[in-house]
Design an enzyme around this catalytic site. Structure first.
Site, PDB file in Angstrom:
ATOM      1  N   CYS A   2     -14.602  -6.670  41.325  1.00  0.00           N
ATOM      2  CA  CYS A   2     -15.225  -7.519  40.322  1.00  0.00           C
ATOM      3  C   CYS A   2     -15.471  -6.751  39.030  1.00  0.00           C
ATOM      4  CB  CYS A   2     -16.558  -8.049  40.841  1.00  0.00           C
ATOM      5  SG  CYS A   2     -16.475  -8.854  42.452  1.00  0.00           S
ATOM      6  N   ARG A  27      -8.521  -5.596  37.305  1.00  0.00           N
ATOM      7  CA  ARG A  27      -9.278  -5.209  38.490  1.00  0.00           C
ATOM      8  C   ARG A  27      -9.113  -6.219  39.619  1.00  0.00           C
ATOM      9  NH1 ARG A  27     -13.569  -1.412  37.482  1.00  0.00           N
ATOM     10  NH2 ARG A  27     -14.841  -2.394  39.081  1.00  0.00           N
ATOM     11  N   TRP A  74     -14.188 -11.136  42.505  1.00  0.00           N
ATOM     12  CA  TRP A  74     -13.199 -10.978  43.573  1.00  0.00           C
ATOM     13  C   TRP A  74     -13.940 -11.279  44.865  1.00  0.00           C
ATOM     14  CZ3 TRP A  74     -12.157  -7.873  47.901  1.00  0.00           C
ATOM     15  CH2 TRP A  74     -10.820  -7.819  48.313  1.00  0.00           C
ATOM     16  N   ASN A 100     -21.593  -6.495  41.049  1.00  0.00           N
ATOM     17  CA  ASN A 100     -20.472  -5.919  41.797  1.00  0.00           C
ATOM     18  C   ASN A 100     -21.046  -5.253  43.036  1.00  0.00           C
ATOM     19  OD1 ASN A 100     -18.859  -6.683  39.704  1.00  0.00           O
ATOM     20  ND2 ASN A 100     -18.300  -4.625  39.059  1.00  0.00           N
ATOM     21  N   GLY A 101     -20.284  -5.295  44.124  1.00  0.00           N
ATOM     22  CA  GLY A 101     -20.745  -4.659  45.352  1.00  0.00           C
ATOM     23  C   GLY A 101     -21.121  -5.688  46.399  1.00  0.00           C
ATOM     24  N   GLU A 497       5.455   5.419  49.388  1.00  0.00           N
ATOM     25  CA  GLU A 497       5.012   4.904  48.094  1.00  0.00           C
ATOM     26  C   GLU A 497       5.966   3.835  47.567  1.00  0.00           C
ATOM     27  OE1 GLU A 497       2.865   4.452  44.492  1.00  0.00           O
ATOM     28  OE2 GLU A 497       2.361   5.026  46.544  1.00  0.00           O
ATOM     29  N   LYS A 501       4.748   0.013  46.713  1.00  0.00           N
ATOM     30  CA  LYS A 501       4.917  -0.630  45.409  1.00  0.00           C
ATOM     31  C   LYS A 501       5.597  -1.987  45.554  1.00  0.00           C
ATOM     32  CE  LYS A 501       2.745   1.915  42.892  1.00  0.00           C
ATOM     33  NZ  LYS A 501       1.907   1.938  44.077  1.00  0.00           N
ATOM     34  N   GLU A 504       3.157  -4.481  47.075  1.00  0.00           N
ATOM     35  CA  GLU A 504       2.037  -4.827  46.204  1.00  0.00           C
ATOM     36  C   GLU A 504       2.402  -5.880  45.168  1.00  0.00           C
ATOM     37  OE1 GLU A 504      -0.887  -1.011  45.702  1.00  0.00           O
ATOM     38  OE2 GLU A 504       1.091  -0.856  44.774  1.00  0.00           O
ATOM     39  N   HIS A 520      14.260   5.883  66.503  1.00  0.00           N
ATOM     40  CA  HIS A 520      13.265   5.814  67.568  1.00  0.00           C
ATOM     41  C   HIS A 520      12.496   4.492  67.547  1.00  0.00           C
ATOM     42  CE1 HIS A 520      13.907   9.957  68.791  1.00  0.00           C
ATOM     43  NE2 HIS A 520      13.914  10.290  67.516  1.00  0.00           N
ATOM     44  N   LYS A 617      -7.806  -3.149  41.205  1.00  0.00           N
ATOM     45  CA  LYS A 617      -7.461  -1.806  40.742  1.00  0.00           C
ATOM     46  C   LYS A 617      -8.375  -0.758  41.346  1.00  0.00           C
ATOM     47  CE  LYS A 617      -5.161   1.073  38.135  1.00  0.00           C
ATOM     48  NZ  LYS A 617      -3.782   1.405  38.505  1.00  0.00           N
TER      49      LYS A 617
END
Length: 622
Positions: A2, A27, A74, A100-101, A497, A501, A504, A520, A617
């Protein structure tokens, strides 16, 4: 997660608040709202979805208020609906709060307040805060607004950053922080607050980060700081070297593409800050890291805690620290480390890696490790190091030494330049420790330094010669549902990575594997519909990766090779070239084509590259 913005001054608050919220869109959020005080009236406007929905509502409201708070939410507690959007208020319309939180004891507080006659209209944890303020507010007291805030914050458990308004105090904005970031900005006759400095850089570069257990009162006359016990505090703001230009797209279609193109500059900055190319001639260290002896004397082990992309950078760092400095190194997810920490090892440095410096799991893991070692180390020797792009962050204030990655503001949610900057930080650290421990010769240090100094030009060459090819290649995959990425040795983390990407920003299922492990189990996934990207850089595992790629080709998979320019075989269907470089330095180059491939696939799918769904973010809650 948020975003919070607050303003008090002489300008129209609505413009400042919405503009600040736009800077915080990266964010991640699903609703937004603002609250202002004008003509003794507290007014809140909220909207579900993107900020343009809030702007549309505000167009119908003439509001000349010069004080206000804003929020992008968020969702954690409660669906992303307008009635759950911030700001939240009490039943009398006296208070407005953004947060926030997570208030972990909100259900207990909610029941208590309901029994006292308070009526709740949302599903959020935040709504208990304005009701607590209303419960504790005594208009006949000496300092009613601040007194109510002081009492309320003592009832809140968990992590929170809050900004508050009271209709009875149209020239006061109060903020408080506990385990969630909140920053105060200082202007000329005006003051700001925000959860991230990106919301402030258009207005001021003088900022003060609140510390845990602190409250700030912003008025037209200035800022007052207190601890949660009411004690007056005095601290000096710091001046940032960021400018408004750093948070603009500068002609690029997306921030992510701009930040990919900024990577040569990021690497150059790191080299200029930390490396001494002529160190032997001047009889100095090869690296200007200046680690204290408290951190490095008798060092036997290193443990690293990180999340997401920072975890991948840490895996590259593990390779460097073990191969160059010969220090056993262990990398753990910070979220797992909190609940299953490794046994305490003697003479161990703990490194937390987070681009924002605010990742909740990483901060909690470091805090727990400091407590464990203070109890058991006799005598206690602090060995907590941070790697971050934000020295002004919470991480910067809690570690014994911070390694600044100097990447500048990164707006795109999918990390690109900050990943490369973190990997560069590990080169710096590994070379510094290698020099101190004499694990490699001065000649070998010179060789590595010479290779690092070539990286910016080599990245620029990839961007110049391969970007168009990658954009064309991306047209083959808009409907693809699965990808596999393969790498070995120091480039296995790059395979991880690359897969992250793609997941995401394109929402394509992708997995990264050690190339030797494919047979395997993961080889069962392969067919003509599953492209395979193999990182086959020159070095000790080159032939092995080529062999593994041929196994995938035999299962009809389309093969994409990240290979050096000297490659002249016909194993791969598609080739993305990178300049010749020794294996130890190859991750910095190998990741660039993977970033571009993910970007162009997502862009061709018409997706929001900079703000992918469900992501934030900076993950400031557990």
């Amino acid at each position: 997660m948020c975003g919070i913005v607050g303003y008090i001054g002489t300008q129209r608050a609505v413009d400042i608040l919405v503009g600040g919220l736009e800077k915080l869109e990266y964010r991640g959020y699903d609703s937004a709202g603002i609250a202002t005080i004008y003509d003794e009236q507290l007014t809140a406007v909220r909207a579900k979805g993107k900020l343009h929905n809030l702007r549309t509502k505000l167009e119908n409201n003439v509001n000349y208020a010069q004080i206000g708070i804003g929020h992008t939410r968020w969702a954690t507690h409660g669906k992303p609906e307008e009635y759950n959007a911030h700001p939240h208020g009490d039943n009398q319309g006296r208070f407005a709060v953004v947060q926030n939180g997570i208030v972990e004891n909100y259900q207990e507080l909610r029941q208590e307040l309901k029994q006292k006659g308070h009526n709740f209209v949302s599903d959020t944890d935040t709504e208990v805060i304005p009701h607590l303020l209303a419960e504790y507010y005594n208009p006949d007291g000496d300092d009613p607004f601040m007194d109510a805030v002081m009492k309320a914050v003592h009832r809140l458990e968990g992590a929170f950053a809050i900004a508050l308004l009271c209709a009875d105090y149209p020239e006061e904005l109060i903020v408080a922080r506990q385990n969630a970031p909140l920053i105060i900005g200082f202007g000329q006759g005006e003051f700001f607050c925000a959860s991230d400095v990106t919301a402030l850089v258009n207005h001021t570069n003088a900022v003060l980060a609140l510390e845990n257990g602190e409250i700030g009162r912003l008025t037209p006359l200035g800022v007052e700081l207190y601890d949660f016990g009411g004690k007056r505090l005095r601290r000096t703001p710091r001046v940032l070297d960021w400018s408004p230009v750093t948070v603009e797209k500068q002609g690029f279609r997306h921030f992510m593409l701009k930040e990919i193109h900024e990577q040569p500059s990021v690497v150059r900055t790191c080299l200029e800050v930390y490396f001494n190319p002529d160190w032997q001639r001047k009889s100095t260290k090869p690296v200007n890291l200046n680690l204290s002896s408290e951190l490095t004397d008798d060092l036997e082990n290193i443990q690293i805690v990180a999340c997401g992309t920072s975890w991948h950078a840490s895996l590259v760092g593990k390779y460097l620290l073990e191969q160059i400095a010969e220090i056993p190194t262990f990398v753990q997810y910070a979220s797992e480390y909190r609940y299953s920490p490794s046994p305490i090892m003697a003479n161990t440095m703990t490194i937390g890696v987070t681009q924002s410096g605010e990742t909740a799991d990483t901060l909690a893991a470091l805090g727990m490790e400091r407590q464990r070692r203070s109890r058991l180390d006799k005598p206690y020797r602090p060995r907590i190091v941070g790697i971050s792009n934000r020295p002004e962050s919470t991480l910067g204030g809690m570690v014994d030494q911070l390694i600044n990655t100097y990447a500048g503001i990164e707006i795109g949610v999918a990390a690109t330049k900050t990943f490369v900057a973190q990997v560069m930080a590990f080169y710096v650290l590994a070379l510094d420790l290698a020099w101190q421990r004499k694990t490699i010769s001065p000649e070998r240090i010179d060789q590595i330094l010479a290779g690092l100094l070539q990286l910016p030009t080599q990245i620029e060459k990839i961007l110049q010669t391969e970007e168009g090819k990658i954009e064309d290649l991306a047209h083959n995959f808009p409907e693809t549902r699965d990808f596999v990425f393969l790498g070995r040795g120091i480039n296995f983390p790059i395979a991880l990575e690359g897969a992250l990407k793609l997941k995401e920003i394109s929402y394509i299922h992708a997995e990264g594997y050690p190339a030797g492990e494919m047979k395997h189990g993961p080889i069962a996934l392969l067919d003509a519909h599953v492209p395979v990207v193999a990182i086959a850089m020159g070095g000790s595992v080159y032939e092995k990766v080529i062999s593994n790629a041929q196994e995938a080709k035999a299962r009809d998979a389309r093969l994409i090779g990240i290979v050096p320019q000297s490659y002249d075989d016909e194993v791969f269907h598609d080739i993305l070239n990178v300049p010749e470089v020794e294996e130890l330095l190859s991750p910095i180059l190998a990741v660039i084509p993977l970033q571009l491939l993910s970007y162009y696939i997502a862009s061709l799918r018409g997706l929001d590259v900079d703000q992918p769904r469900n992501l934030a973010k900076s993950v400031t809650v557990e």
